[in-house]
Design a protein around this motif. Structure first.
Motif, short mmCIF file in Angstrom:
data_model
loop_
_atom_site.label_atom_id
_atom_site.label_comp_id
_atom_site.label_asym_id
_atom_site.label_seq_id
_atom_site.Cartn_x
_atom_site.Cartn_y
_atom_site.Cartn_z
N ARG A 1 -18.71 10.01 -9.48
CA ARG A 1 -18.00 11.26 -9.15
C ARG A 1 -16.48 11.06 -9.20
N VAL A 2 -16.00 9.96 -8.63
CA VAL A 2 -14.57 9.66 -8.63
C VAL A 2 -14.08 9.42 -10.05
N LEU A 3 -14.78 8.57 -10.80
CA LEU A 3 -14.36 8.26 -12.17
C LEU A 3 -14.41 9.51 -13.05
N SER A 4 -15.44 10.31 -12.93
CA SER A 4 -15.54 11.56 -13.70
C SER A 4 -14.34 12.46 -13.42
N HIS A 5 -13.99 12.59 -12.16
CA HIS A 5 -12.85 13.43 -11.79
C HIS A 5 -11.56 12.90 -12.42
N LEU A 6 -11.32 11.60 -12.29
CA LEU A 6 -10.08 11.03 -12.84
C LEU A 6 -10.02 11.21 -14.36
N LEU A 7 -11.13 10.99 -15.05
CA LEU A 7 -11.14 11.18 -16.50
C LEU A 7 -10.95 12.64 -16.87
N ASP A 8 -11.52 13.55 -16.10
CA ASP A 8 -11.30 14.99 -16.35
C ASP A 8 -9.83 15.35 -16.20
N VAL A 9 -9.15 14.79 -15.22
CA VAL A 9 -7.72 15.06 -15.03
C VAL A 9 -6.93 14.53 -16.22
N ILE A 10 -7.26 13.33 -16.69
CA ILE A 10 -6.57 12.78 -17.87
C ILE A 10 -6.81 13.68 -19.08
N ARG A 11 -8.05 14.06 -19.31
CA ARG A 11 -8.36 14.91 -20.47
C ARG A 11 -7.64 16.26 -20.39
N GLY A 51 2.60 9.88 -20.42
CA GLY A 51 2.71 10.19 -21.83
C GLY A 51 1.51 9.73 -22.63
N TRP A 52 1.34 8.44 -22.68
CA TRP A 52 0.19 7.94 -23.44
C TRP A 52 -0.58 6.85 -22.73
N TYR A 53 -0.04 6.21 -21.71
CA TYR A 53 -0.70 5.07 -21.09
C TYR A 53 -1.20 5.44 -19.70
N PHE A 54 -2.50 5.27 -19.47
CA PHE A 54 -3.14 5.61 -18.20
C PHE A 54 -4.09 4.48 -17.82
N HIS A 55 -3.90 3.92 -16.64
CA HIS A 55 -4.70 2.78 -16.20
C HIS A 55 -5.42 3.16 -14.90
N ILE A 56 -6.73 3.04 -14.91
CA ILE A 56 -7.55 3.38 -13.75
C ILE A 56 -7.60 2.17 -12.81
N VAL A 57 -7.28 2.43 -11.54
CA VAL A 57 -7.21 1.35 -10.55
C VAL A 57 -7.84 1.78 -9.23
N ASP A 58 -8.03 0.83 -8.36
CA ASP A 58 -8.47 1.09 -6.99
C ASP A 58 -9.79 1.86 -6.88
N ALA A 76 0.80 -1.22 0.00
CA ALA A 76 0.00 0.00 0.00
C ALA A 76 0.84 1.27 0.00
N ARG A 77 1.90 1.29 0.75
CA ARG A 77 2.71 2.52 0.84
C ARG A 77 3.16 3.03 -0.53
N PRO A 78 3.85 2.22 -1.34
CA PRO A 78 4.27 2.73 -2.64
C PRO A 78 3.10 2.94 -3.61
N ALA A 79 2.04 2.15 -3.46
CA ALA A 79 0.88 2.32 -4.34
C ALA A 79 0.26 3.70 -4.14
N VAL A 80 0.04 4.07 -2.89
CA VAL A 80 -0.58 5.36 -2.58
C VAL A 80 0.33 6.51 -3.02
N ALA A 81 1.62 6.35 -2.85
CA ALA A 81 2.57 7.41 -3.20
C ALA A 81 2.86 7.48 -4.69
N GLY A 82 2.64 6.38 -5.42
CA GLY A 82 3.14 6.30 -6.78
C GLY A 82 2.15 6.51 -7.91
N GLY A 83 0.96 6.96 -7.63
CA GLY A 83 -0.01 7.15 -8.70
C GLY A 83 0.24 8.39 -9.53
N TRP A 84 -0.31 8.41 -10.75
CA TRP A 84 -0.23 9.58 -11.63
C TRP A 84 -1.28 10.61 -11.20
#
Length: 138
Positions: free
Chosen positions: A86-96, A64-71, A33-41
């Protein structure tokens, strides 16, 4: 007043572990969990007015080009209130907003989340490609 607040960061490690376990995702160790929480885009979590963290989602990728939604997780007592949306919309907005044009966005969809992901434009990739995982012990 909305009883839920979306926060633009990953939850703390304790909340991350609790959300995974309580929402039915595979439990993880503190060492995972420690590196997972710290290591996301990108990441976000939702806090209830009680102060409890009740939902989360993260994006991992190369920026750059690869983005994988997790957790993607919502506590059972808080499901069916639009928090996953709400969470998924926010994450997709950040990617866009922040990813270069042509971003490849993917996820692995467990049965309970498929309708949510389809509403946001995700489609099954088979038969052109199929998700695969390394077999345990390999």
């Amino acid at each position: 007043m909305d009883e839920y607040t979306l926060i633009e960061s990953a939850p703390d490690v304790t909340d991350y572990l609790h959300l995974r376990r309580a929402s039915g995702l595979t439990p993880k160790s503190l060492e995972q969990a420690r590196p997972a929480v710290a290591g996301g885009w990108a990441a976000c979590h939702v806090r209830h007015s009680s102060g409890r963290t009740v939902a989360m989602g993260r994006v991992i990728g190369d920026g750059g080009w690869y983005f994988h939604i997790v957790d993607m997780a919502v506590l059972p007592d808080h499901q069916r209130r639009g928090l996953g949306d709400r969470v998924l919309s926010h994450l997709l907005d950040v990617i866009r907003r922040d990813a270069p044009p042509g971003a490849y966005v993917s996820l692995m969809a467990d049965p309970p989340g498929r309708r949510l992901y389809e509403r946001h434009g995700f489609v099954e990739s088979a038969p052109h490609s199929v998700g695969m995982v390394l077999a345990p012990g390999t």
